[in-house]
Structure formats: structure tokens, C-alpha cells
Design a protein around this motif. Sequence first.
Motif, PDB file in Angstrom:
ATOM      1  N   LEU A  23      -2.301  18.601  -7.177  1.00 24.01           N
ATOM      2  CA  LEU A  23      -1.756  18.778  -5.830  1.00 24.01           C
ATOM      3  C   LEU A  23      -2.598  18.029  -4.798  1.00 24.01           C
ATOM      4  CD1 LEU A  23       0.318  20.147  -4.004  1.00 24.01           C
ATOM      5  CD2 LEU A  23      -1.215  22.103  -3.889  1.00 24.01           C
ATOM      6  N   ALA A  24      -3.910  18.031  -5.003  1.00 26.92           N
ATOM      7  CA  ALA A  24      -4.793  17.336  -4.060  1.00 26.92           C
ATOM      8  C   ALA A  24      -4.514  15.829  -4.050  1.00 26.92           C
ATOM      9  CB  ALA A  24      -6.249  17.610  -4.412  1.00 26.92           C
ATOM     10  N   ASP A  25      -4.221  15.253  -5.216  1.00 24.83           N
ATOM     11  CA  ASP A  25      -3.891  13.828  -5.271  1.00 24.83           C
ATOM     12  C   ASP A  25      -2.621  13.541  -4.481  1.00 24.83           C
ATOM     13  OD1 ASP A  25      -6.048  13.206  -6.852  1.00 24.83           O
ATOM     14  OD2 ASP A  25      -4.928  13.475  -8.720  1.00 24.83           O
ATOM     15  N   ARG A  26      -1.657  14.416  -4.611  1.00 23.64           N
ATOM     16  CA  ARG A  26      -0.405  14.219  -3.880  1.00 23.64           C
ATOM     17  C   ARG A  26      -0.603  14.372  -2.373  1.00 23.64           C
ATOM     18  NH1 ARG A  26       2.349  17.086  -8.667  1.00 23.64           N
ATOM     19  NH2 ARG A  26       3.238  15.278  -9.714  1.00 23.64           N
ATOM     20  N   ILE A  27      -1.475  15.267  -1.973  1.00 22.63           N
ATOM     21  CA  ILE A  27      -1.731  15.456  -0.544  1.00 22.63           C
ATOM     22  C   ILE A  27      -2.439  14.233   0.030  1.00 22.63           C
ATOM     23  CG2 ILE A  27      -2.963  16.867   1.132  1.00 22.63           C
ATOM     24  CD1 ILE A  27      -0.407  18.064  -0.209  1.00 22.63           C
ATOM     25  N   VAL A  28      -3.398  13.723  -0.688  1.00 22.92           N
ATOM     26  CA  VAL A  28      -4.101  12.524  -0.217  1.00 22.92           C
ATOM     27  C   VAL A  28      -3.141  11.346  -0.154  1.00 22.92           C
ATOM     28  CG1 VAL A  28      -5.900  10.864  -0.822  1.00 22.92           C
ATOM     29  CG2 VAL A  28      -6.364  13.294  -0.989  1.00 22.92           C
ATOM     30  N   ALA A  29      -2.249  11.235  -1.128  1.00 18.85           N
ATOM     31  CA  ALA A  29      -1.262  10.152  -1.117  1.00 18.85           C
ATOM     32  C   ALA A  29      -0.313  10.295   0.073  1.00 18.85           C
ATOM     33  CB  ALA A  29      -0.473  10.149  -2.421  1.00 18.85           C
ATOM     34  N   THR A  30       0.090  11.513   0.376  1.00 20.18           N
ATOM     35  CA  THR A  30       0.966  11.730   1.529  1.00 20.18           C
ATOM     36  C   THR A  30       0.259  11.374   2.829  1.00 20.18           C
ATOM     37  OG1 THR A  30       2.070  13.500   0.332  1.00 20.18           O
ATOM     38  CG2 THR A  30       2.396  13.424   2.711  1.00 20.18           C
ATOM     39  N   ASP A  31      -0.997  11.787   2.943  1.00 21.47           N
ATOM     40  CA  ASP A  31      -1.764  11.474   4.150  1.00 21.47           C
ATOM     41  C   ASP A  31      -1.940   9.967   4.301  1.00 21.47           C
ATOM     42  OD1 ASP A  31      -3.178  12.227   6.466  1.00 21.47           O
ATOM     43  OD2 ASP A  31      -5.069  11.958   5.401  1.00 21.47           O
ATOM     44  N   LEU A  32      -2.244   9.297   3.210  1.00 20.81           N
ATOM     45  CA  LEU A  32      -2.411   7.844   3.261  1.00 20.81           C
ATOM     46  C   LEU A  32      -1.092   7.147   3.573  1.00 20.81           C
ATOM     47  CD1 LEU A  32      -4.546   5.680   2.993  1.00 20.81           C
ATOM     48  CD2 LEU A  32      -4.038   5.571   0.569  1.00 20.81           C
ATOM     49  N   LEU A  33       0.001   7.704   3.084  1.00 17.65           N
ATOM     50  CA  LEU A  33       1.320   7.143   3.389  1.00 17.65           C
ATOM     51  C   LEU A  33       1.613   7.239   4.886  1.00 17.65           C
ATOM     52  CD1 LEU A  33       3.772   5.890   1.970  1.00 17.65           C
ATOM     53  CD2 LEU A  33       4.715   8.172   1.786  1.00 17.65           C
ATOM     54  N   LEU A  34       1.222   8.347   5.488  1.00 15.10           N
ATOM     55  CA  LEU A  34       1.408   8.486   6.937  1.00 15.10           C
ATOM     56  C   LEU A  34       0.501   7.531   7.707  1.00 15.10           C
ATOM     57  CD1 LEU A  34       1.866  12.326   7.264  1.00 15.10           C
ATOM     58  CD2 LEU A  34       3.561  10.561   7.665  1.00 15.10           C
ATOM     59  N   VAL A  35      -0.680   7.274   7.192  1.00 19.73           N
ATOM     60  CA  VAL A  35      -1.570   6.292   7.833  1.00 19.73           C
ATOM     61  C   VAL A  35      -0.944   4.901   7.776  1.00 19.73           C
ATOM     62  CG1 VAL A  35      -3.788   5.104   7.606  1.00 19.73           C
ATOM     63  CG2 VAL A  35      -3.693   7.586   7.491  1.00 19.73           C
ATOM     64  N   PHE A  36      -0.372   4.555   6.617  1.00 16.07           N
ATOM     65  CA  PHE A  36       0.313   3.260   6.504  1.00 16.07           C
ATOM     66  C   PHE A  36       1.499   3.199   7.455  1.00 16.07           C
ATOM     67  CE2 PHE A  36      -1.568   2.722   2.124  1.00 16.07           C
ATOM     68  CZ  PHE A  36      -2.374   1.661   2.495  1.00 16.07           C
ATOM     69  N   LEU A  37       2.206   4.315   7.607  1.00 18.05           N
ATOM     70  CA  LEU A  37       3.338   4.350   8.537  1.00 18.05           C
ATOM     71  C   LEU A  37       2.860   4.122   9.969  1.00 18.05           C
ATOM     72  CD1 LEU A  37       6.374   4.886   8.984  1.00 18.05           C
ATOM     73  CD2 LEU A  37       5.764   7.278   9.286  1.00 18.05           C
ATOM     74  N   ALA A  38       1.783   4.781  10.346  1.00 19.26           N
ATOM     75  CA  ALA A  38       1.246   4.604  11.700  1.00 19.26           C
ATOM     76  C   ALA A  38       0.762   3.168  11.906  1.00 19.26           C
ATOM     77  CB  ALA A  38       0.106   5.592  11.946  1.00 19.26           C
ATOM     78  N   CYS A  39       0.152   2.583  10.887  1.00 12.49           N
ATOM     79  CA  CYS A  39      -0.294   1.194  10.999  1.00 12.49           C
ATOM     80  C   CYS A  39       0.905   0.251  11.106  1.00 12.49           C
ATOM     81  CB  CYS A  39      -1.155   0.810   9.804  1.00 12.49           C
ATOM     82  SG  CYS A  39      -2.765   1.585   9.803  1.00 12.49           S
ATOM     83  N   GLY A  40       1.967   0.551  10.370  1.00 10.88           N
ATOM     84  CA  GLY A  40       3.178  -0.256  10.471  1.00 10.88           C
ATOM     85  C   GLY A  40       3.780  -0.192  11.860  1.00 10.88           C
ATOM     86  N   VAL A  41       3.782   0.982  12.450  1.00 10.77           N
ATOM     87  CA  VAL A  41       4.264   1.125  13.822  1.00 10.77           C
ATOM     88  C   VAL A  41       3.372   0.331  14.771  1.00 10.77           C
ATOM     89  CG1 VAL A  41       4.623   2.757  15.702  1.00 10.77           C
ATOM     90  CG2 VAL A  41       5.393   3.324  13.417  1.00 10.77           C
ATOM     91  N   GLY A  42       2.074   0.339  14.520  1.00 13.52           N
ATOM     92  CA  GLY A  42       1.147  -0.432  15.352  1.00 13.52           C
ATOM     93  C   GLY A  42       1.399  -1.928  15.249  1.00 13.52           C
ATOM     94  N   VAL A  43       1.636  -2.409  14.040  1.00 11.27           N
ATOM     95  CA  VAL A  43       1.928  -3.840  13.857  1.00 11.27           C
ATOM     96  C   VAL A  43       3.245  -4.193  14.536  1.00 11.27           C
ATOM     97  CG1 VAL A  43       2.503  -5.586  12.128  1.00 11.27           C
ATOM     98  CG2 VAL A  43       0.572  -4.067  11.756  1.00 11.27           C
ATOM     99  N   GLY A  75       0.815  -1.216   0.000  1.00 10.37           N
ATOM    100  CA  GLY A  75       0.000   0.000   0.000  1.00 10.37           C
ATOM    101  C   GLY A  75       0.841   1.254   0.000  1.00 10.37           C
ATOM    102  N   ALA A  76       1.913   1.235   0.776  1.00  8.31           N
ATOM    103  CA  ALA A  76       2.802   2.398   0.825  1.00  8.31           C
ATOM    104  C   ALA A  76       3.490   2.614  -0.514  1.00  8.31           C
ATOM    105  CB  ALA A  76       3.827   2.216   1.935  1.00  8.31           C
ATOM    106  N   LEU A  77       3.847   1.523  -1.171  1.00 11.23           N
ATOM    107  CA  LEU A  77       4.468   1.644  -2.488  1.00 11.23           C
ATOM    108  C   LEU A  77       3.501   2.260  -3.499  1.00 11.23           C
ATOM    109  CD1 LEU A  77       6.962   1.037  -4.223  1.00 11.23           C
ATOM    110  CD2 LEU A  77       5.898  -1.153  -4.759  1.00 11.23           C
ATOM    111  N   LEU A  78       2.256   1.834  -3.446  1.00 11.18           N
ATOM    112  CA  LEU A  78       1.251   2.425  -4.340  1.00 11.18           C
ATOM    113  C   LEU A  78       1.034   3.903  -4.033  1.00 11.18           C
ATOM    114  CD1 LEU A  78      -1.333  -0.486  -4.522  1.00 11.18           C
ATOM    115  CD2 LEU A  78       0.257   0.256  -6.292  1.00 11.18           C
ATOM    116  N   CYS A  79       1.121   4.274  -2.752  1.00  8.53           N
ATOM    117  CA  CYS A  79       0.998   5.691  -2.381  1.00  8.53           C
ATOM    118  C   CYS A  79       2.164   6.505  -2.927  1.00  8.53           C
ATOM    119  CB  CYS A  79       0.927   5.838  -0.869  1.00  8.53           C
ATOM    120  SG  CYS A  79      -0.630   5.346  -0.183  1.00  8.53           S
ATOM    121  N   VAL A  80       3.344   5.922  -2.884  1.00  5.30           N
ATOM    122  CA  VAL A  80       4.508   6.627  -3.428  1.00  5.30           C
ATOM    123  C   VAL A  80       4.357   6.822  -4.935  1.00  5.30           C
ATOM    124  CG1 VAL A  80       6.988   6.421  -3.853  1.00  5.30           C
ATOM    125  CG2 VAL A  80       6.071   5.933  -1.594  1.00  5.30           C
ATOM    126  N   VAL A  81       3.818   5.817  -5.617  1.00  3.91           N
ATOM    127  CA  VAL A  81       3.577   5.955  -7.052  1.00  3.91           C
ATOM    128  C   VAL A  81       2.594   7.087  -7.312  1.00  3.91           C
ATOM    129  CG1 VAL A  81       2.537   4.808  -9.054  1.00  3.91           C
ATOM    130  CG2 VAL A  81       4.150   3.577  -7.608  1.00  3.91           C
TER     131      VAL A  81
END
Length: 86
Positions: free
Chosen positions: A29-49, A15-21
Amino acid sequence: MIVAVVAAMALLSAGALLCVVRLVIGPSLADRIVATDLLLVFLACGVGVYTVSTGRGIYLELMVVVGVLGFLGTVMVARFIERRGA
């Protein structure tokens, strides 16, 4: 337990790789912002796991900080886009 952690990390990484793509080729710009936000969500979920796999609660604070920074960053950029009118 180890299989579940590896599977969760693999799915989060995909998922993070797809967000980076989307972040790189996002047409607006809005697409990039949503991708950045989703990337941070994946990061937080990774920390949780990782927290669940190690059993240490100290990483939960890091997860909260990443979540708050992601939220504040998204709000700031949304206000910027709103002012700019794009």
C-alpha cells in the motif's frame, strides 16, 4: 521554446506512465501511495509547463490546488497506515 515544452511534457508523461505502472503493480500500500503522490507532482509540473508555454497565470492556482490535495491525501493515508500498523 516549443522544443523545450515538448521535451518537458514528454519526460513528464514518461514519468507519469512509470508511476501508473508502480500504482498498478505496487506490492504494498505504501508503494501505491508514493506512486499516487508522485503522479500528482508530475501533474502539477505539467500544469506549470503548460502555464509557461501559454503565458497565462490562471493555471498557477490549479497547480497550487493539485499540490495541496496531493499533500493532504498523502498525509491522510500515512495516518491510516500508521494506525493500521502495516
